[in-house]
Write an enzyme that holds these catalytic residues in place. Structure first.
Site, PDB file in Angstrom:
ATOM      1  N   HIS A 115      -3.587  -5.213   0.249  1.00  0.00           N
ATOM      2  CA  HIS A 115      -3.218  -5.494   1.652  1.00  0.00           C
ATOM      3  C   HIS A 115      -3.184  -7.062   1.977  1.00  0.00           C
ATOM      4  O   HIS A 115      -4.243  -7.712   2.440  1.00  0.00           O
ATOM      5  CB  HIS A 115      -3.995  -5.103   2.781  1.00  0.00           C
ATOM      6  CG  HIS A 115      -3.632  -3.458   3.018  1.00  0.00           C
ATOM      7  ND1 HIS A 115      -2.629  -3.122   3.849  1.00  0.00           N
ATOM      8  CD2 HIS A 115      -4.177  -2.402   2.583  1.00  0.00           C
ATOM      9  CE1 HIS A 115      -2.565  -1.841   3.970  1.00  0.00           C
ATOM     10  NE2 HIS A 115      -3.446  -1.264   2.940  1.00  0.00           N
ATOM     11  N   GLU A 154      -1.724  -8.782   4.273  1.00  0.00           N
ATOM     12  CA  GLU A 154      -1.765  -9.230   5.685  1.00  0.00           C
ATOM     13  C   GLU A 154      -3.256  -9.059   6.298  1.00  0.00           C
ATOM     14  O   GLU A 154      -3.398  -9.762   7.523  1.00  0.00           O
ATOM     15  CB  GLU A 154      -0.779  -8.322   6.602  1.00  0.00           C
ATOM     16  CG  GLU A 154      -1.025  -6.890   6.923  1.00  0.00           C
ATOM     17  CD  GLU A 154      -1.292  -5.963   5.755  1.00  0.00           C
ATOM     18  OE1 GLU A 154      -0.785  -6.245   4.410  1.00  0.00           O
ATOM     19  OE2 GLU A 154      -1.777  -5.076   5.642  1.00  0.00           O
ATOM     20  N   CYS A 191       0.731  -1.162  -0.038  1.00  0.00           N
ATOM     21  CA  CYS A 191       0.020  -0.168  -0.044  1.00  0.00           C
ATOM     22  C   CYS A 191       0.774   1.262   0.029  1.00  0.00           C
ATOM     23  O   CYS A 191       1.621   1.496  -1.150  1.00  0.00           O
ATOM     24  CB  CYS A 191      -1.018  -0.091   1.185  1.00  0.00           C
ATOM     25  SG  CYS A 191      -2.492   1.039   0.881  1.00  0.00           S
TER      26      CYS A 191
END
Ligand SMILES: *[C@@H]1O[C@H](CO)[C@@H](O)[C@H](O)[C@H]1NC(C)=O
Ligand SMILES: *[C@@H]1O[C@H](CO)[C@@H](O)[C@H](O)[C@H]1NC(C)=O
Ligand SMILES: *[C@@H]1O[C@H](CO)[C@@H](O)[C@H](O)[C@H]1NC(C)=O
Ligand SMILES: *[C@@H]1O[C@H](CO)[C@@H](O)[C@H](O)[C@H]1NC(C)=O
Ligand SMILES: *[C@@H]1O[C@H](CO)[C@@H](O)[C@H](O)[C@H]1NC(C)=O
Length: 310
Positions: free
Chosen positions: A238, A240, A128
């Site tokens: 993202h 994660e 990001c």
């Protein structure tokens, strides 16, 4: 007698086999730096932070994490660079042109380029804001366009380059199908690198292979990229969050979404296994690890479940 014969043999075999061996050698104890960034409203004991999801992400694939603090000296960063096996630039909300995050990202990027040029394999990942930072570091100019992508999960629009990519090469085919048909990648960004911008920027175009794109309905932007000649990688989305963040209804948590988290982490941690930097002493390593800090539960006051404050 024995020793006299052995020495020349050992020297000879070293000369002969070192390059091959170094390619096959694997570091099964990788340590990855995660870059901190300024908090928006600093207090005396909370000036910088790392969202814990990035730490868990790397740990889940077999790495240990060292926080890379902002505002360190160049010498301190060089020493740390020579101690860790890769670095991750997380998402967030600071300036990619002037901030402690940007300054550290620039220093580690330059060190990584230099190291990789001399065969010292050092991987760099940007997520990001980290992706946007990488684009800025490579192009050396502003390359972002505003997009309507502040909270939406999307399927990846893979390019023809994907199947020959390093990132996705070992993904199971059924997960690739799910990634291209289901909204498994979470986007929380106001800015993007438009495909048109990359195609007209020689620096970016020659450096990064585009692996996936997405659109906000108006602008087609790059969602996954990897450098052609360096172990440098970026996702505007993202990986994660799927396994480790719960604050928003649009964070994907299906089985395929969570597998996406782990296959992405597994890829990058495996890249770090190809690096052999090490702390000079075991004590130095112990003191640097993020285990020395405790994350705070922040689910009720932030979009992150847990945060490390520094
Ligand atoms: C970093 O340095 C800047 C400029 O000197 C300062 O304003 C800021 O508070 C420092 N932040 C941290 C986390 O040390
Ligand atoms: C932004 O995208 C969302 C869907 O993700 C849509 O509902 C909204 O209308 C869009 N806003 C604008 C200004 O285009
Ligand atoms: C996918 O990418 C191709 C090539 O860049 C583009 O022509 C197409 O419109 C994109 N499709 C979607 C759904 O974004
Ligand atoms: C990707 O490959 C297909 C089939 O070979 C081709 O039709 C298409 O034009 C290619 N797309 C791009 C963006 O190069
Ligand atoms: C999400 O975070 C906000 C604060 O940013 C908080 O008010 C809200 O309760 C959280 N929602 C969930 C579902 O955790």
């Amino acid at each position: 007698m024995f020793a006299k014969i052995m020495i020349p043999v050992v020297l000879f075999s070293c000369l002969l086999f070192t390059p091959l061996q170094s390619e096959a050698r694997i570091n099964d104890r990788p340590i990855i730096g995660v870059l901190a960034q300024e908090v928006r409203y600093p207090t005396p004991d909370r000036t910088a932070y790392i969202a814990a999801s990035y730490v868990k992400y790397l740990e889940s694939a077999g790495a240990r994490v060292v926080p890379v603090m902002i505002n360190q000296t160049v010498e301190e960063y060089k020493t740390l660079f020579n101690s860790i096996n890769g670095i991750l630039y997380p998402g967030g909300g600071v300036s990619i042109i002037a901030s402690g995050y940007q300054r550290a990202a620039q220093i580690f990027y330059d060190l990584a380029i230099e190291a990789n040029k001399r065969g010292d394999y050092f991987p760099v990942w940007g997520t990001c804001l980290g992706f946007e930072q990488l684009a800025y570091l490579t192009s050396k100019k502003s390359v972002l366009s505003p997009t309507n992508t502040t909270g939406v999960a999307l399927p990846l629009n893979f390019t023809n380059e994907t199947k020959d990519s390093r990132i996705f090469k070992d993904f199971p085919p059924e997960l690739m199908d799910d990634l291209s048909t289901q909204p498994l990648t979470e986007n929380s960004h106001k800015w993007s690198v438009a495909v048109e911008t990359l195609n007209t920027d020689e620096e970016l175009k020659n450096f990064y292979k585009v692996l996936s794109t997405n659109t906000d309905g108006n602008i087609e932007f790059i969602s996954t990229m990897e450098a052609y000649d360096y172990p440098i990688y970026g996702t505007q989305w993202h990986p994660e969050k799927n396994a480790f963040e719960w604050n928003k209804s649009y964070y994907p948590h299906s089985r395929s979404a969570v597998r996406t988290t782990f296959f992405m982490a597994e890829f990058f941690v495996n890249e770090a296994r190809k690096n052999f930097h090490a702390f000079e002493t075991q004590e130095g390593e112990r003191d640097a690890l993020i285990y020395n800090y405790s994350p705070v539960y922040t689910g009720a006051m932030s979009t992150f479940e847990q945060i490390y404050y520094f």
